[in-house]
Design a protein around this motif. Structure first.
Motif, short mmCIF file in Angstrom:
data_model
loop_
_atom_site.label_atom_id
_atom_site.label_comp_id
_atom_site.label_asym_id
_atom_site.label_seq_id
_atom_site.Cartn_x
_atom_site.Cartn_y
_atom_site.Cartn_z
N PHE A 297 0.84 -1.21 -0.02
CA PHE A 297 -0.04 -0.01 0.08
C PHE A 297 0.92 1.34 -0.07
CE2 PHE A 297 -2.47 -3.30 1.57
CZ PHE A 297 -3.80 -3.30 0.94
N PRO A 298 0.34 2.51 -0.39
CA PRO A 298 1.17 3.60 -0.25
C PRO A 298 2.04 3.73 0.69
CG PRO A 298 -1.02 3.93 -1.25
CD PRO A 298 -0.87 2.53 -0.61
N GLY A 354 -1.40 11.75 2.70
CA GLY A 354 -1.56 10.98 1.40
C GLY A 354 -2.89 10.76 0.98
N ALA A 355 -3.90 11.48 1.77
CA ALA A 355 -5.55 11.32 1.25
C ALA A 355 -5.88 10.94 -0.21
CB ALA A 355 -6.36 12.44 1.83
N LEU A 360 -7.00 5.54 -5.32
CA LEU A 360 -6.08 4.81 -6.15
C LEU A 360 -6.23 3.42 -5.49
CD1 LEU A 360 -3.13 7.07 -6.87
CD2 LEU A 360 -5.22 6.44 -8.29
N VAL A 361 -6.23 3.29 -4.33
CA VAL A 361 -6.16 1.93 -3.66
C VAL A 361 -7.36 1.12 -4.03
CG1 VAL A 361 -5.99 0.88 -1.48
CG2 VAL A 361 -4.51 2.50 -1.76
N PHE A 367 0.65 -1.16 -5.86
CA PHE A 367 1.72 -0.55 -5.22
C PHE A 367 2.89 -1.53 -4.78
CE2 PHE A 367 -1.67 2.65 -4.68
CZ PHE A 367 -1.08 3.83 -4.68
N GLU A 368 3.99 -1.33 -4.89
CA GLU A 368 5.32 -2.32 -4.53
C GLU A 368 6.22 -1.41 -3.77
OE1 GLU A 368 8.87 -4.87 -6.68
OE2 GLU A 368 7.03 -4.08 -7.96
N ASN A 369 6.40 -2.00 -2.60
CA ASN A 369 7.05 -1.27 -1.52
C ASN A 369 6.58 0.24 -1.38
OD1 ASN A 369 8.36 -3.46 -0.85
ND2 ASN A 369 9.77 -3.12 -2.66
N GLY A 370 5.43 0.43 -1.36
CA GLY A 370 4.82 1.99 -1.30
C GLY A 370 4.81 2.82 -2.13
#
Length: 378
Positions: A297-298, A354-355, A360-361, A367-370
Motif C-alpha cells: 500500500f502507499p 496522502g489522502a 487509487l487503492v 503499489f510495490e514497497n509503497g
C-alpha cells in the motif's frame, strides 16, 4: 431590513387581498440563558391564517431565531453534554457554572443524567445505511472501558474506517463478549446487511475470532496485524533482560524501507532469539505475511496501517470519562456514552496522510514497497 423568510410570509395574501401572516402583539417575557448571561426576551406574537393543503389544518408560524419554550441558547445546550462527557460529574455542574454570569440558572444536577436517553436515540439513528460510504481501510479492535455492559467479560467492539477522501469515520461500536468469533460475526454481518462494501485492508490485533469471521464475511479484504500488539506479545515471551534488544530488533523490521529489508530483519531476529526463545520467534514468523501486508500500500499510509493506534488513542478519552462516572447505569446507556465520546473525538480527527492515494487503492492501483506501479496497457 426584514428577514427573508418573514418578508416572504408577509407577501402571502388571501383571495380578498388580506395578509395571512400578521403580527399581533407580544408573548409574555421570558429569560433566556446565553453565553453572555441571562437576557430577558419578549417575542412578538404572530397570527397565522394559512391552511395546510395536504391536511386541511391551520399552519403555525415558528421563529427560527427564538424557538417556542427556548430557555437556553443552542451554545449553552451544546456545552452541557460536552462537559458531562469529558469528566464533569452531574453534581458538580451547578457549583462550576455558578462562576459564570447566569450559567447555572435553570439548571439542576438531575437534568444532566437525562442526557444518556438522548444519546441512546442518537446511537440508534447512527446505525443506518452504509451503502453510500466506501471504507478503504478499517481498524478493528476491542476496547475495555470501565462501564457497566451486559456481562462481566463484555467489551466494546469498534470499527473505524478511512473514506475515499482520506477522512476517518466511526463505522460501528457494539457490545461483544471477550472479542469472540460470535461477537465479531454479529458486528461484521450487521455491517454487511447495512450495505458496507468489503474494505481493502483491515488492521487488527491477534484476535482469532476477528480474522476467522472476516474471512467468511469479507473474504476479499486483506489482513494487517497490529505491530504494537504483536511487539507486546513477543516481548512477553522473552526474559526481561532480552526485551529491550528484541524491541529494537522488531523496530528494524516494521521501519524497514522495503519488504526485502524487512524479511532480512525477521531472519536476523530468528537467528538471534530462536535458540533460547523459540516461542517468541514463532509468534513473529507465523504471521509474517499479515505483518508485512502494509508494504503493498502507499508509503504515505504505512505509519497508520501498521497499528490500531487510532482506536487505542480514541478510547483513552473514553476510559478517562468512565473513571469519573463509575459506570453508566445500564448496558444501553453505557454503549451510548461510548458512542457519544467517540463521536465527539471524531470532530478532531485529521485525514490520513496522502489522502489523494486512498481512491487509487480502491480503484485497484498496484503499489510495490509503497510506490505506485505503472501498468502497461495491452
Amino acid at each position: 431590513m426584514p428577514h427573508q423568510r418573514t418578508f416572504a410570509l408577509s407577501e402571502q395574501a388571501s383571495g380578498c387581498g388580506r395578509r395571512l401572516v400578521v403580527r399581533n402583539g407580544h408573548h409574555q417575557s421570558r429569560t433566556v440563558i446565553t453565553a453572555a448571561g441571562p437576557i430577558e426576551v419578549r417575542a412578538p406574537r404572530v397570527n397565522d391564517r394559512r391552511v395546510d393543503e395536504a391536511t386541511g389544518g391551520r399552519k403555525r408560524f415558528s421563529s427560527k431565531i427564538l424557538t417556542p419554550w427556548c430557555r437556553k441558547s443552542p451554545k449553552i445546550s451544546e456545552v452541557l453534554p460536552l462537559l458531562y462527557l469529558h469528566g464533569l460529574s452531574s453534581g458538580d455542574f451547578v457549583p462550576a457554572l455558578e462562576q459564570f454570569p447566569g450559567g447555572a440558572a435553570g439548571l439542576s444536577s438531575a437534568a444532566v443524567p437525562r442526557l444518556p436517553r438522548q444519546w441512546q436515540d442518537d446511537h440508534a439513528a447512527f446505525q443506518c445505511d452504509l451503502s453510500q460510504t466506501d471504507f478503504v481501510y478499517v481498524w478493528a479492535d476491542g476496547a475495555h472501558p470501565q462501564v457497566r455492559l451486559g456481562q462481566a467479560h463484555s467489551c466494546v467492539l469498534v470499527l473505524l474506517g478511512v473514506r475515499l477522501d482520506g477522512t476517518k469515520e466511526l463505522i460501528a461500536p457494539a457490545e461483544g463478549l471477550r472479542e469472540s468469533a460470535e461477537s465479531w460475526a454479529d458486528l461484521l454481518r450487521d455491517c454487511r446487511r447495512r450495505g458496507m462494501r468489503y474494505p481493502g485492508l483491515v488492521i487488527g490485533d491477534g484476535s482469532m475470532g476477528l480474522w476467522k469471521t472476516l474471512a467468511e464475511v469479507f473474504p476479499a479484504a486483506r489482513h494487517q496485524r497490529c505491530w504494537a500488539h504483536k511487539a507486546r506479545n513477543v516481548t512477553n515471551a522473552l526474559s526481561k533482560s532480552a526485551q529491550p534488544g528484541a524491541a529494537k530488533a522488531m523496530q528494524e523490521i516494521y521501519n524497514a524501507e522495503d519488504r526485502a529489508h524487512a524479511e532480512k530483519a525477521i531472519e536476523v531476529f530468528a537467528r538471534t532469539y530462536g535458540a533460547e526463545w523459540p516461542k517468541a520467534v514463532t509468534k513473529l514468523t507465523d504471521d509474517r505475511d499479515e505483518l508485512l501486508a502494509f508494504y503493498d500500500f502507499p508509503a504515505e499510509h504505512w505509519i497508520r496501517l501498521r497499528t490500531t493506534n487510532p482506536i487505542e488513542s480514541t478510547f483513552s478519552t473514553v476510559r478517562l470519562r468512565t473513571k469519573v462516572t463509575r459506570g453508566a447505569g445500564s448496558p444501553a446507556a453505557a454503549l451510548a456514552m461510548v458512542f457519544k465520546l467517540v463521536e465527539s473525538a471524531q470532530a478532531r480527527w485529521r485525514a490520513i496522510t496522502g489522502a489523494h492515494l486512498v481512491a487509487l487503492v480502491r480503484a485497484g492501483a498496484g503499489f510495490e514497497n509503497g510506490v505506485l506501479v505503472e501498468r502497461e496497457v495491452a
